[in-house]
Design a protein around this motif. Structure first.
Motif, short mmCIF file in Angstrom:
data_model
loop_
_atom_site.label_atom_id
_atom_site.label_comp_id
_atom_site.label_asym_id
_atom_site.label_seq_id
_atom_site.Cartn_x
_atom_site.Cartn_y
_atom_site.Cartn_z
N HIS A 197 9.12 -0.74 4.18
CA HIS A 197 8.33 0.25 3.44
C HIS A 197 9.25 1.29 2.78
N GLU A 198 10.29 1.70 3.49
CA GLU A 198 11.24 2.63 2.89
C GLU A 198 11.96 1.97 1.71
N ALA A 199 12.39 0.73 1.89
CA ALA A 199 13.11 0.02 0.82
C ALA A 199 12.21 -0.15 -0.40
N TYR A 200 10.93 -0.42 -0.17
CA TYR A 200 9.99 -0.59 -1.28
C TYR A 200 9.84 0.70 -2.06
N LEU A 201 9.68 1.82 -1.36
CA LEU A 201 9.57 3.11 -2.04
C LEU A 201 10.80 3.40 -2.88
N LYS A 202 11.97 3.15 -2.32
CA LYS A 202 13.20 3.45 -3.04
C LYS A 202 13.33 2.62 -4.32
N VAL A 260 6.87 11.92 0.08
CA VAL A 260 6.25 10.73 0.65
C VAL A 260 6.96 10.39 1.95
N GLY A 261 6.24 10.42 3.06
CA GLY A 261 6.82 10.12 4.35
C GLY A 261 6.79 8.64 4.66
N VAL A 262 7.84 8.15 5.31
CA VAL A 262 7.93 6.73 5.64
C VAL A 262 8.88 6.57 6.83
#
Length: 287
Positions: free
Chosen positions: A175-180, A167-169
């Motif tokens: 958005h990166e923090a949410y994915l993590k 998943v690219g971000v």
């Protein structure tokens, strides 16, 4: 002060209270008419008109290089969603409207110097921004979205269904923090910019991209995507990661004008004018 895609901070409680239980899952449809954008307009009550004594004109300022929100058209006229919204606010308030463009970095200083009354330029309501200015209630916010290549068979986006997928971000973003936090089993690939992540998806180097809904909408429907990709899953709204949206800024301490403009925004909603403007400038739905 930032406008584009920073690590947004929570400064109001509305979205968090309503949407926190849906953290890693797309927002579920709600009963009744679906709002075009999530904002503070509920449509159930209108505040009384504030005291307008002494206010016969509102001097708005905006930026000029962020289409379709504000830009110069082919004949050199300042136009865009923010510009038309400012004019609509003036109309319902029955005041003279003046709208000028200035440099992004000079928006708040212009308010401080008394050269303008309000800035309507897609200014995000963040803790940092609230230290420099007061704001109306938000008039739009954008969700986070996933996009995949059209030939991908992945339709059901959940933490367990993206396990192991690339998943690219854009790095150092909400958005990166949410994915993590909510998609920890995904193989998160960070990129310097959202454009780099989009290109990687188009080239097939990653399985999904996760980012701001407006940015992805313009890319998906633009030339550079070459119609490679499309949204998958629903919108994600979490104020602690994606912020509280944008508002009209006024000089710090001028709560009277902020309340007047908030009243104006509500009236523009109630008249149907807001929906008309939004559909004109954003015919491609990013929800």
């Amino acid at each position: 002060m930032t406008r584009r895609f920073p690590v947004w901070l929570a400064v109001l409680a509305f979205a968090a209270a309503c949407l926190a239980p849906l953290s890693a899952y797309a927002q579920e449809p709600q009963p009744g008419p679906k709002p075009i954008v999530p904002d503070n307009w509920q449509g159930d009550a209108l505040r009384p008109k504030p005291d307008m004594k002494g206010i016969e004109r509102i001097r708005f300022i905006t930026d000029s290089d962020y289409p379709p929100f504000h830009y110069y058209d082919e004949v050199g006229a300042l136009t865009g969603f923010n510009v038309d919204l400012a004019q609509a606010i003036c109309e319902v308030l029955e005041v003279e409207c003046q709208i000028k463009a200035t440099n992004w970095s000079d928006l708040i200083p212009s308010l401080d110097r008394g050269e303008a009354d309000a800035a309507i330029a897609s200014i995000r309501i963040t803790a940092e921004a609230l230290q420099a200015a007061d704001f109306t209630s938000r008039y739009y916010a954008t969700p986070a979205r996933f996009a995949a290549r059209k030939d991908s068979e992945l339709d059901d986006i959940r933490p367990e269904t993206v396990e192991g997928l690339k998943v690219g971000v854009a790095k150092d973003t909400g958005h990166e923090a949410y994915l993590k936090k909510y998609f920890p089993a995904a193989a998160i690939a960070t990129f310097d910019t959202s454009e780099d992540a989009q290109k990687a998806l188009k080239d097939g180097a990653i399985d999904l991209v996760f980012g701001d809904g407006i940015t992805l909408t313009f890319w998906l429907n633009g030339v550079t995507s070459e119609s490679c990709c499309e949204f998958r899953g629903g919108p994600y709204l979490d104020s602690s990661f994606f912020g509280e949206g944008v508002g009209v800024a006024v000089k710090k301490g001028n709560r009277k004008l902020a309340e007047i403009l908030t009243y104006g925004l509500e009236q523009v909603h109630a008249s149907g004018r807001y929906e008309e403007l939004f559909l004109r400038y954003f015919p491609m739905n990013f929800f």
